[in-house]
Motif scaffolding. Structure first.
Motif, short mmCIF file in Angstrom:
data_model
loop_
_atom_site.label_atom_id
_atom_site.label_comp_id
_atom_site.label_asym_id
_atom_site.label_seq_id
_atom_site.Cartn_x
_atom_site.Cartn_y
_atom_site.Cartn_z
N HIS A 45 0.84 -1.21 0.00
CA HIS A 45 0.00 0.00 0.00
C HIS A 45 0.87 1.25 0.00
O HIS A 45 0.64 2.18 -0.78
CB HIS A 45 -0.93 -0.01 1.22
CG HIS A 45 -1.45 1.35 1.60
ND1 HIS A 45 -2.34 2.05 0.82
CD2 HIS A 45 -1.18 2.15 2.68
CE1 HIS A 45 -2.62 3.22 1.40
NE2 HIS A 45 -1.92 3.30 2.52
N ILE A 98 2.76 1.80 -3.34
CA ILE A 98 1.90 2.33 -4.42
C ILE A 98 1.55 3.79 -4.14
O ILE A 98 1.59 4.64 -5.04
CB ILE A 98 0.60 1.49 -4.55
CG1 ILE A 98 0.94 0.01 -4.83
CG2 ILE A 98 -0.31 2.05 -5.64
CD1 ILE A 98 1.68 -0.25 -6.10
N SER A 119 -2.89 7.49 -15.30
CA SER A 119 -2.18 6.44 -14.57
C SER A 119 -2.05 6.78 -13.09
O SER A 119 -2.20 5.91 -12.22
CB SER A 119 -0.78 6.25 -15.16
OG SER A 119 -0.87 5.84 -16.50
N SER A 134 -5.24 6.02 -11.41
CA SER A 134 -5.37 4.57 -11.19
C SER A 134 -4.56 4.14 -9.97
O SER A 134 -5.03 3.35 -9.14
CB SER A 134 -4.84 3.79 -12.41
OG SER A 134 -5.77 3.80 -13.43
N LEU A 135 -3.33 4.65 -9.87
CA LEU A 135 -2.49 4.31 -8.71
C LEU A 135 -3.11 4.82 -7.42
O LEU A 135 -3.09 4.13 -6.39
CB LEU A 135 -1.09 4.91 -8.88
CG LEU A 135 -0.18 4.30 -9.94
CD1 LEU A 135 1.21 4.93 -9.88
CD2 LEU A 135 -0.06 2.80 -9.73
N ILE A 145 -6.24 5.26 -6.75
CA ILE A 145 -7.38 4.42 -6.39
C ILE A 145 -6.90 3.10 -5.79
O ILE A 145 -7.41 2.64 -4.77
CB ILE A 145 -8.28 4.20 -7.62
CG1 ILE A 145 -8.95 5.53 -8.01
CG2 ILE A 145 -9.34 3.13 -7.35
CD1 ILE A 145 -9.69 5.49 -9.33
N ALA A 146 -5.86 2.50 -6.42
CA ALA A 146 -5.32 1.25 -5.89
C ALA A 146 -4.77 1.46 -4.48
O ALA A 146 -4.95 0.61 -3.58
CB ALA A 146 -4.22 0.71 -6.81
N ILE A 179 -7.83 1.82 -2.04
CA ILE A 179 -8.50 0.54 -1.79
C ILE A 179 -7.66 -0.32 -0.84
O ILE A 179 -8.17 -0.87 0.15
CB ILE A 179 -8.75 -0.22 -3.11
CG1 ILE A 179 -9.67 0.59 -4.04
CG2 ILE A 179 -9.34 -1.61 -2.86
CD1 ILE A 179 -10.98 0.98 -3.44
N SER A 180 -6.35 -0.42 -1.13
CA SER A 180 -5.50 -1.26 -0.27
C SER A 180 -5.37 -0.65 1.12
O SER A 180 -5.32 -1.38 2.12
CB SER A 180 -4.13 -1.47 -0.91
OG SER A 180 -3.52 -0.24 -1.24
N ILE A 222 -7.66 1.34 2.78
CA ILE A 222 -8.91 1.15 3.54
C ILE A 222 -9.01 -0.30 4.00
O ILE A 222 -9.34 -0.59 5.17
CB ILE A 222 -10.13 1.53 2.66
CG1 ILE A 222 -10.10 3.01 2.31
CG2 ILE A 222 -11.43 1.18 3.37
CD1 ILE A 222 -11.08 3.40 1.19
N GLY A 240 -14.74 2.94 -0.26
CA GLY A 240 -13.94 2.37 -1.35
C GLY A 240 -14.73 2.25 -2.64
O GLY A 240 -14.24 2.59 -3.72
N VAL A 268 -14.01 4.18 -6.25
CA VAL A 268 -13.89 3.45 -7.52
C VAL A 268 -14.90 3.99 -8.53
O VAL A 268 -14.57 4.24 -9.70
CB VAL A 268 -14.10 1.95 -7.29
CG1 VAL A 268 -14.42 1.24 -8.59
CG2 VAL A 268 -12.87 1.34 -6.65
N LEU A 293 -14.16 5.70 -12.20
CA LEU A 293 -14.71 5.23 -13.47
C LEU A 293 -15.39 6.37 -14.24
O LEU A 293 -15.29 6.45 -15.47
CB LEU A 293 -15.71 4.07 -13.25
CG LEU A 293 -15.14 2.80 -12.61
CD1 LEU A 293 -16.13 1.65 -12.76
CD2 LEU A 293 -13.80 2.41 -13.20
N PHE A 296 -12.63 8.47 -15.75
CA PHE A 296 -12.09 7.80 -16.95
C PHE A 296 -13.07 7.88 -18.12
O PHE A 296 -12.67 8.01 -19.27
CB PHE A 296 -11.75 6.33 -16.64
CG PHE A 296 -10.57 6.17 -15.71
CD1 PHE A 296 -9.43 6.92 -15.87
CD2 PHE A 296 -10.61 5.25 -14.66
CE1 PHE A 296 -8.34 6.77 -15.02
CE2 PHE A 296 -9.53 5.10 -13.80
CZ PHE A 296 -8.39 5.87 -13.98
#
Lengths: 287, 287
Positions: free
Chosen positions: A158, A161, A203, A206-207, A209-210, A213-214, A216, A247, A251, A255, A258
């Motif tokens: 986590h 990233i 990008s 995206s990072l 968000i990853a 998520i990790s 939380i 989370g 996400v 979306l 994007f």
């Protein structure tokens, strides 16, 4: 090709100050004016619905993360305690997701197209700088908390990233300032780096968000061990439902961002590939 | 606009069978033939370098996740034990990341452009179906493991994101089959849904990456509690370094896939926005 011609009319590009979406070329050639106007209006309405959905999701994420930290995790302080840690999720979601994502789609708002691009460019840079500052303060919150407890920093995936996302964001901001805002950068360099700026921008989101998520997920496993089975994460107590929903909101917001970025019809007219002229960005554009 | 003309030559589109990238229109108009050829060649070389980098990163991810499960987590079985769980990371990385990501960029390979699109479309569908099957078996592995242990399913944010990614992937595959492969779907529907297919495809990859990062992070906190301080996740023992590197490789692969997808010059000629004609995808295209 179409109509057996070897050229396409460029009239669809319209003035850069157009505040509704230009039509795809095929429709422009084959459809009557009323149909063209209806199609432009439909595109504009769909854009604003998507934009408002993104705004609503980002505000809901912000409310969720504030309620989680304030109501379920005991509130805020800056004293090395768990209350200092609580700034971390709030500031990262506010900076690296909410401000960042909304700043990224700023140029797509048709309302901004009828005007000189420079003020919107400055607003984009300012929003992103504020997002970066909030993210860095959010990192300071967790570093201070770890240092006070004697916990090592930057060991979890986590954290790898998250720190990569923030470092890339800082590089992107400095490169964006140097290449797209300050006047000395040559047009050829701007043309070369613009697709890179757009790709890296997506990008980084995206990072982010990853990382969210990790983060939380990790926090819920840490804090919801529970003295009874009903209080563990696996029993999905109210706090787990709230943070999982946070989370999901993040996400969903990503979306929508994007979706807005991927639609070429929603690009500012002077940013589209078919617009060949490219002016240095401190010049008076679109006037 | 450029050259004071109201039309653009379409000659740059070339035959659909071209196996090198067409030039941007501006260069086509203003540059000599030798320069145009050099630019096309440069685009082709950069594409193949990116594509090979993506392949290398995806293979490295696959090796990493197999070594982690086989060497550090004890290998594989299908008996409800932790060895059954070990199939989960391997199959999700193989399906939802490696096969999925490579399948997504298949049409961008210039080598495929000189030929009828149908076999490549079938290969795209087959790769994606294999990716989906591996992902579903990967989910069965973890459900079976949980059920055997009496652990609830689908409570963590990681599981919410992972199941959403797989469900969206299944919907995307079925919709892709119905709209783009089977012959009865009207051209207007294909045109309408293609941008949605592309956007949802990228979104599913983003979700997959977020699920992988949160899953690896969670697993390392579970298993690296350690009887001594040096064996905990915070001390970054070799297993943690390996699995964190797996996460970094997955992220790097995702960024390369997004880079390839975001470059409009690397789109198959008959998929570009400026290509107006659209033929049903079971017709003999590009011959």
């Amino acid at each position: 090709m179409q109509q057996g011609s070897d050229c396409l009319p460029l009239s669809h590009l319209g003035p850069c100050g157009s505040e509704t979406f230009p039509l795809p070329q095929k429709h422009e050639v084959t459809s009557p004016r009323a149909s063209a106007g209806a199609s432009r209006m439909r595109q504009t309405v769909i854009f604003y619905l998507s934009f408002l959905l993104g705004l609503a999701l980002s505000l809901a994420s912000l409310v969720c993360v504030c309620v989680w930290s304030a109501r379920w995790r005991g509130g805020f302080a800056w004293d090395g305690s768990a209350l200092q840690f609580n700034w971390h999720p709030v500031l990262m979601v506010a900076g690296l997701v909410v401000l960042y994502g909304n700043g990224a789609v700023l140029y797509r708002v048709p309302l901004t197209w009828g005007q000189n691009k420079l003020p919107w460019k400055l607003l984009h840079a300012a929003l992103m700088l504020l997002a970066l500052v909030l993210s860095v303060v959010g990192l300071c919150a967790v570093f201070g908390f770890h240092n006070a407890k004697g916990t090592p920093n930057l060991y979890s995936l986590h954290s790898w990233i998250g720190i990569t996302a923030t470092a890339l964001f800082a590089m992107q901001w400095v490169a964006g300032l140097a290449v797209f805002l300050l006047p000395w950068s040559p047009t050829s360099l701007r043309k070369l780096l613009k697709p890179v700026h757009v790709w890296l921008g997506g990008s980084i989101l995206s990072l982010s968000i990853a990382a969210c998520i990790s983060g939380i997920n990790e926090k819920l496993f840490f804090v919801l061990k529970g003295s009874t089975e009903a209080q563990t994460y696996a029993a999905l107590p109210p706090e787990a439902l709230l943070a999982n929903s946070l989370g999901a909101l993040i996400v969903a917001f990503g979306l929508v961002v994007f979706l807005i970025l991927s639609n070429q019809k929603w690009q500012r007219p002077d940013s589209r590939p078919e617009e060949l002229a490219y002016t240095p960005l401190l010049q008076e554009e679109n006037e």
